[in-house]
Write a protein that holds these residues in place. Structure first.
Motif, PDB file in Angstrom:
ATOM      1  N   PHE A   1       0.892  -1.209   0.017  1.00  0.00           N
ATOM      2  CA  PHE A   1      -0.029   0.119   0.055  1.00  0.00           C
ATOM      3  C   PHE A   1       0.989   1.359   0.086  1.00  0.00           C
ATOM      4  O   PHE A   1       0.268   2.565   0.221  1.00  0.00           O
ATOM      5  N   SER A   2       2.173   1.099  -0.128  1.00  0.00           N
ATOM      6  CA  SER A   2       3.200   2.372  -0.088  1.00  0.00           C
ATOM      7  C   SER A   2       3.020   2.999  -1.567  1.00  0.00           C
ATOM      8  O   SER A   2       2.377   2.301  -2.525  1.00  0.00           O
ATOM      9  N   ASP A   3       3.487   4.101  -1.767  1.00  0.00           N
ATOM     10  CA  ASP A   3       3.585   4.961  -3.123  1.00  0.00           C
ATOM     11  C   ASP A   3       4.136   4.010  -4.099  1.00  0.00           C
ATOM     12  O   ASP A   3       5.477   3.616  -3.634  1.00  0.00           O
ATOM     13  N   LYS A   4       3.749   3.772  -5.324  1.00  0.00           N
ATOM     14  CA  LYS A   4       4.472   2.998  -6.268  1.00  0.00           C
ATOM     15  C   LYS A   4       4.828   3.875  -7.346  1.00  0.00           C
ATOM     16  O   LYS A   4       5.594   3.360  -8.313  1.00  0.00           O
ATOM     17  N   THR A   5       4.356   5.044  -7.644  1.00  0.00           N
ATOM     18  CA  THR A   5       4.687   6.000  -8.671  1.00  0.00           C
ATOM     19  C   THR A   5       4.882   7.137  -8.131  1.00  0.00           C
ATOM     20  O   THR A   5       4.509   7.573  -6.954  1.00  0.00           O
ATOM     21  N   ILE A   6       5.498   8.041  -8.809  1.00  0.00           N
ATOM     22  CA  ILE A   6       5.801   9.356  -8.367  1.00  0.00           C
ATOM     23  C   ILE A   6       5.958  10.412  -9.450  1.00  0.00           C
ATOM     24  O   ILE A   6       6.172   9.894 -10.517  1.00  0.00           O
ATOM     25  N   VAL A   7       5.445  11.659  -9.307  1.00  0.00           N
ATOM     26  CA  VAL A   7       5.543  12.460 -10.471  1.00  0.00           C
ATOM     27  C   VAL A   7       6.477  13.411 -10.286  1.00  0.00           C
ATOM     28  O   VAL A   7       6.613  14.080  -9.319  1.00  0.00           O
ATOM     29  N   VAL A   8       7.341  13.515 -11.377  1.00  0.00           N
ATOM     30  CA  VAL A   8       8.609  14.159 -11.426  1.00  0.00           C
ATOM     31  C   VAL A   8       8.511  14.959 -12.674  1.00  0.00           C
ATOM     32  O   VAL A   8       7.787  14.714 -13.701  1.00  0.00           O
ATOM     33  N   GLU A   9       9.103  16.296 -12.596  1.00  0.00           N
ATOM     34  CA  GLU A   9       9.325  17.210 -13.721  1.00  0.00           C
ATOM     35  C   GLU A   9      10.523  16.987 -14.521  1.00  0.00           C
ATOM     36  O   GLU A   9      11.593  17.059 -13.950  1.00  0.00           O
ATOM     37  N   GLU A  10      10.461  16.751 -15.744  1.00  0.00           N
ATOM     38  CA  GLU A  10      11.617  16.375 -16.626  1.00  0.00           C
ATOM     39  C   GLU A  10      11.489  17.078 -17.857  1.00  0.00           C
ATOM     40  O   GLU A  10      10.427  17.661 -18.414  1.00  0.00           O
ATOM     41  N   ASP A  11      12.667  17.533 -18.480  1.00  0.00           N
ATOM     42  CA  ASP A  11      12.780  18.090 -19.837  1.00  0.00           C
ATOM     43  C   ASP A  11      12.537  17.003 -20.934  1.00  0.00           C
ATOM     44  O   ASP A  11      12.983  16.081 -21.096  1.00  0.00           O
ATOM     45  N   VAL A  12      11.516  17.365 -21.748  1.00  0.00           N
ATOM     46  CA  VAL A  12      10.926  16.498 -22.701  1.00  0.00           C
ATOM     47  C   VAL A  12      11.100  17.157 -23.888  1.00  0.00           C
ATOM     48  O   VAL A  12      10.880  18.377 -24.367  1.00  0.00           O
ATOM     49  N   ASP A  13      11.804  16.597 -24.962  1.00  0.00           N
ATOM     50  CA  ASP A  13      11.558  17.022 -26.625  1.00  0.00           C
ATOM     51  C   ASP A  13      10.687  17.008 -26.928  1.00  0.00           C
ATOM     52  O   ASP A  13       9.936  15.882 -27.122  1.00  0.00           O
ATOM     53  N   VAL A  14       9.776  18.062 -27.259  1.00  0.00           N
ATOM     54  CA  VAL A  14       8.392  17.947 -27.752  1.00  0.00           C
ATOM     55  C   VAL A  14       8.269  17.462 -29.149  1.00  0.00           C
ATOM     56  O   VAL A  14       7.139  17.246 -29.484  1.00  0.00           O
ATOM     57  N   GLY A  15       9.034  17.501 -30.061  1.00  0.00           N
ATOM     58  CA  GLY A  15       9.199  17.091 -31.335  1.00  0.00           C
ATOM     59  C   GLY A  15       8.299  17.906 -32.144  1.00  0.00           C
ATOM     60  O   GLY A  15       7.822  18.924 -31.985  1.00  0.00           O
ATOM     61  N   VAL A  16       8.139  17.174 -33.439  1.00  0.00           N
ATOM     62  CA  VAL A  16       7.390  18.172 -34.382  1.00  0.00           C
ATOM     63  C   VAL A  16       5.999  18.400 -34.298  1.00  0.00           C
ATOM     64  O   VAL A  16       5.539  19.618 -34.463  1.00  0.00           O
ATOM     65  N   LEU A  17       5.342  17.336 -33.807  1.00  0.00           N
ATOM     66  CA  LEU A  17       3.917  17.511 -33.430  1.00  0.00           C
ATOM     67  C   LEU A  17       3.615  18.547 -32.214  1.00  0.00           C
ATOM     68  O   LEU A  17       2.827  19.786 -32.354  1.00  0.00           O
ATOM     69  N   GLY A  18       4.641  18.518 -31.024  1.00  0.00           N
ATOM     70  CA  GLY A  18       4.703  19.302 -30.265  1.00  0.00           C
ATOM     71  C   GLY A  18       4.855  20.919 -30.650  1.00  0.00           C
ATOM     72  O   GLY A  18       4.367  21.857 -30.191  1.00  0.00           O
ATOM     73  N   MET A  19       5.711  21.015 -31.609  1.00  0.00           N
ATOM     74  CA  MET A  19       6.297  22.181 -32.194  1.00  0.00           C
ATOM     75  C   MET A  19       4.969  22.907 -32.987  1.00  0.00           C
ATOM     76  O   MET A  19       4.962  24.241 -32.641  1.00  0.00           O
ATOM     77  N   LEU A  20       4.366  22.169 -33.689  1.00  0.00           N
ATOM     78  CA  LEU A  20       3.334  22.606 -34.455  1.00  0.00           C
ATOM     79  C   LEU A  20       1.985  23.170 -33.655  1.00  0.00           C
ATOM     80  O   LEU A  20       1.417  24.119 -33.648  1.00  0.00           O
ATOM     81  N   LYS A  21       1.988  22.091 -32.238  1.00  0.00           N
ATOM     82  CA  LYS A  21       0.852  22.600 -31.374  1.00  0.00           C
ATOM     83  C   LYS A  21       1.112  23.719 -30.660  1.00  0.00           C
ATOM     84  O   LYS A  21       0.042  24.796 -30.498  1.00  0.00           O
ATOM     85  N   ASP A  22       2.428  24.324 -30.164  1.00  0.00           N
ATOM     86  CA  ASP A  22       2.758  25.269 -29.661  1.00  0.00           C
ATOM     87  C   ASP A  22       2.753  26.546 -30.629  1.00  0.00           C
ATOM     88  O   ASP A  22       2.370  27.414 -30.152  1.00  0.00           O
ATOM     89  N   MET A  23       2.958  26.269 -31.744  1.00  0.00           N
ATOM     90  CA  MET A  23       2.830  27.187 -32.858  1.00  0.00           C
ATOM     91  C   MET A  23       1.430  27.835 -32.920  1.00  0.00           C
ATOM     92  O   MET A  23       1.056  28.811 -33.127  1.00  0.00           O
ATOM     93  N   TYR A  24       0.705  26.694 -32.859  1.00  0.00           N
ATOM     94  CA  TYR A  24      -0.694  26.924 -32.953  1.00  0.00           C
ATOM     95  C   TYR A  24      -1.387  27.882 -32.090  1.00  0.00           C
ATOM     96  O   TYR A  24      -2.095  28.843 -32.080  1.00  0.00           O
ATOM     97  N   ASN A  25      -0.794  27.366 -30.674  1.00  0.00           N
ATOM     98  CA  ASN A  25      -1.371  28.080 -29.577  1.00  0.00           C
ATOM     99  C   ASN A  25      -0.942  29.716 -29.620  1.00  0.00           C
ATOM    100  O   ASN A  25      -1.588  30.550 -29.114  1.00  0.00           O
TER     101      ASN A  25
END
Length: 478
Positions: A158-182
């Motif tokens: 019943f202990s924690d089995k996952t943890i949420v961490v902040e990481e640097d992620v390469d957004v790729g082409v789809l992410g680039m287009l999405k950010d450009m659209y935003n």
């Protein structure tokens, strides 16, 4: 007179060929309608075989695909059987910190017995197991007056089995287009049109679109160093020092370094079927695709695995509880990750010779019901630790319901034979004779003044008897 007779014409070659091509009539009797019906009838066993095989295959494929999507924690908890809910209701969560810049992890713990007892036992399970296997051991020790605690290591039970961490992620082409659209939505269509007319493309910062901060869910796969931090914080939070540590299965390899560096927190160590390396539950089964889905997806397969590797005989409800805890909330991935962090080159003889371990009271509790090879390995473990006492039990490598009391009795006999731990308390030293004389004179003088002038010096009378910082009785203690 000559007689002339007419002979029949000989058949032409073409007629002979046609006669030869005519099939001969078969002499075998024609089958009747009853025989033909029996021959063409379908065997019903073939249908049920293919039907069962198809259903099993579809079920297996469905389970494999659904295993990729972890169940919601709330839904998972509501689906727990009664024995697991009762186990959870008896415990509590302790927050620990393994990394400075990461969120805290909740560690589940159960305890029995008086907290003010002189004997504090902390049970640490091996990989794949949990405190669920030690609930009867803890209960028996508590009845005998021992403060017994069993925890779920992070990633287990019943202990924690996952943890949420902040990481640097390469957004790729789809992410680039999405950010450009935003950004076009934010600055307007005309801004994007002007960019295209002037430069032929939308001028967007490259560094901003290539890398982004994203929250990633990772399995809690701690190594020996982090496990040592967890043990230290649990002992400190629950006030267990000096503690009698019980290490089950792979827990010896996970906590060996911490033990050698924290002798002051320990009173003794008991090794419960804990080999220097390896685990009772084969981790390759949890790592191999398809096999892991079959083992964790079907109760009978997991129960068979426990019977072969961990427990001599295990009940259906008990095995089902272990399976649910291991499968739920991505626990399998956490256990496999921790298994990869095990120190496979751990040398028990060198560890036992360290200054932090040498002379520490130890006990080896080992199963003698599995095989001669396993019993012999337990003897070798006891021989590697000169001060260790060897005790056998009749169960498997994981505690079972029928021998939990036997294991608990061995632990109780060992810890009760040790010198009782006494917590240090700060006591004020007795006053020297001349200081005590000065104190008596000052006390009598205050009483004398109070008799004559109770109104003017009454405030001094209220502080009579308090020494100053140097215990000289000539001032007010702060």
């Amino acid at each position: 007179m000559a007689i002339i007779t007419e002979e029949p014409d000989s058949p032409t070659p073409q007629k002979q060929q046609q006669q030869q091509q005519k099939p001969l009539k078969s002499t075998t009797p024609k089958p009747n309608k009853t025989t033909k019906t029996r021959t063409n009838a379908t065997n019903p066993f073939h249908f049920w075989f293919y039907f069962t095989f198809s259903v099993s295959l579809i079920t297996l494929i469905f389970m494999i695909f659904t295993s990729f999507y972890p169940q919601d924690p709330k839904t998972w908890f509501l689906s727990l059987p009664t024995n697991l809910r009762q186990h959870y209701s008896k415990g509590k969560n302790i927050k620990v910190q393994t990394f400075p810049n990461q969120p805290q992890i909740e560690v589940f713990a159960i305890q029995e017995g008086p907290s003010k007892s002189s004997d504090h036992v902390l049970i640490v399970h091996g990989l794949g197991c949990s405190s669920f296997a030690f609930q009867k051991v803890v209960n028996f020790l508590g009845v005998r007056g021992v403060h017994a605690v069993a925890i779920d290591l992070p990633g287990s039970g019943f202990s924690d089995k996952t943890i949420v961490v902040e990481e640097d992620v390469d957004v790729g082409v789809l992410g680039m287009l999405k950010d450009m659209y935003n950004e076009i939505q934010e600055k307007g269509v005309f801004w994007g049109f002007d960019q295209l007319v002037e430069q032929g493309y939308v001028n967007y910062e490259e560094n901003k679109i290539r890398v982004a901060k994203r929250n990633v869910v990772k399995a809690v796969d701690l190594g020996p160093e982090e496990i040592g931090k967890v043990l230290g914080q649990v002992i400190d939070t629950m006030g267990l020092s000096p503690v009698d540590l019980v290490l089950h299965d792979s827990a010896l390899g996970l906590s060996a370094n911490w033990i050698s560096e924290n002798r002051g927190l320990l009173r003794s160590v008991a090794v419960l079927d804990s080999a220097p390396s390896g685990t009772a539950l084969p981790l390759w089964v949890l790592e191999t695709p398809v096999i892991r889905d079959v083992v964790l997806g079907f109760g009978f397969a997991f129960r068979r695995l426990l019977g072969e590797c961990c427990s001599k005989s295990v009940g259906n409800l008990e095995a089902e509880g272990h399976r649910i805890l291991l499968k739920g909330r991505d626990g399998r991935r956490a256990v496999v990750g921790m298994g990869k962090n095990l120190n496979c080159s751990f040398n028990l003889n060198e560890w036992a010779a360290l200054d932090g371990v040498k002379g520490l009271p130890m006990q080896v509790i080992w199963s003698d019901a599995l095989s001669k090879e396993w019993t012999e390995e337990g003897r070798q473990v006891a021989d590697s630790i000169p001060q260790a006492k060897f005790v056998s039990h009749s169960g498997g490598r994981w505690p079972q319901e029928h021998n939990s009391e036997e294991i608990a009795e061995s632990i109780y006999q060992f810890v009760s034979s040790l010198p009782k731990s006494v917590k240090l308390t700060v006591e004020e030293p007795p006053n020297p004779e001349h200081v005590q004389k000065m104190f008596d004179e000052a006390q009598s003088g205050d009483h004398h003044h109070d008799n004559h002038d109770g109104h003017g010096h009454g405030h001094r009378h209220a502080h009579v008897g308090y020494m100053d910082a140097y215990a000289l009785g000539q001032g007010w203690a702060m």
